[in-house]
Write a protein that holds these residues in place. Structure first.
Motif, PDB file in Angstrom:
ATOM      1  N   LEU A  52       0.825  -1.212   0.000  1.00 39.78           N
ATOM      2  CA  LEU A  52       0.000   0.000   0.000  1.00 39.78           C
ATOM      3  C   LEU A  52       0.860   1.264   0.000  1.00 39.78           C
ATOM      4  N   LEU A  53       1.947   1.243   0.745  1.00 43.03           N
ATOM      5  CA  LEU A  53       2.842   2.398   0.772  1.00 43.03           C
ATOM      6  C   LEU A  53       3.524   2.612  -0.587  1.00 43.03           C
ATOM      7  N   ARG A  57       2.875   5.826  -3.051  1.00 43.96           N
ATOM      8  CA  ARG A  57       3.993   6.649  -3.530  1.00 43.96           C
ATOM      9  C   ARG A  57       4.013   6.713  -5.059  1.00 43.96           C
ATOM     10  N   HIS A  58       3.767   5.593  -5.697  1.00 47.79           N
ATOM     11  CA  HIS A  58       3.738   5.545  -7.162  1.00 47.79           C
ATOM     12  C   HIS A  58       2.619   6.440  -7.699  1.00 47.79           C
ATOM     13  N   VAL A  59       1.443   6.335  -7.142  1.00 47.34           N
ATOM     14  CA  VAL A  59       0.316   7.152  -7.596  1.00 47.34           C
ATOM     15  C   VAL A  59       0.606   8.633  -7.366  1.00 47.34           C
ATOM     16  N   PRO A  64       0.350  13.824  -9.342  1.00 50.04           N
ATOM     17  CA  PRO A  64       0.496  14.684  -8.157  1.00 50.04           C
ATOM     18  C   PRO A  64      -0.773  15.477  -7.809  1.00 50.04           C
ATOM     19  N   GLY A  65      -1.690  15.605  -8.730  1.00 51.05           N
ATOM     20  CA  GLY A  65      -2.916  16.362  -8.454  1.00 51.05           C
ATOM     21  C   GLY A  65      -3.945  15.599  -7.649  1.00 51.05           C
ATOM     22  N   LEU A  66      -3.722  14.325  -7.427  1.00 52.23           N
ATOM     23  CA  LEU A  66      -4.728  13.533  -6.687  1.00 52.23           C
ATOM     24  C   LEU A  66      -4.645  13.791  -5.219  1.00 52.23           C
TER      25      LEU A  66
END
Length: 66
Positions: A52-53, A57-59, A64-66
């Motif tokens: 999950l971490l 981090r990937h997402v 970056p706008g999420l």
């Protein structure tokens, strides 16, 4: 509502679903085993948390706008 935001009821519903799913991933294996003294369950939990971490981090890096 501004552009890019979700309606409050939808945001609350999605948050509740996310918390319920995470709780199921974490709690149900221990309930099924009937004990918290199973090393394999703790290893599973460590793998789930690490994944999950890494995913978060990937997402965050890709969107970056999420």
């Amino acid at each position: 509502m501004t552009k890019g935001t979700l309606p409050r009821p939808l945001l609350i519903g999605l948050s509740a679903w996310t918390i319920a799913t995470l709780a199921a991933w974490v709690v149900l294996p221990f309930v099924a085993a009937g004990t918290a003294r199973a090393p394999a369950l703790w290893a599973y939990l460590a793998v789930v948390v690490a994944a999950l971490l890494v995913h978060g981090r990937h997402v965050a890096r890709r969107n970056p706008g999420l």
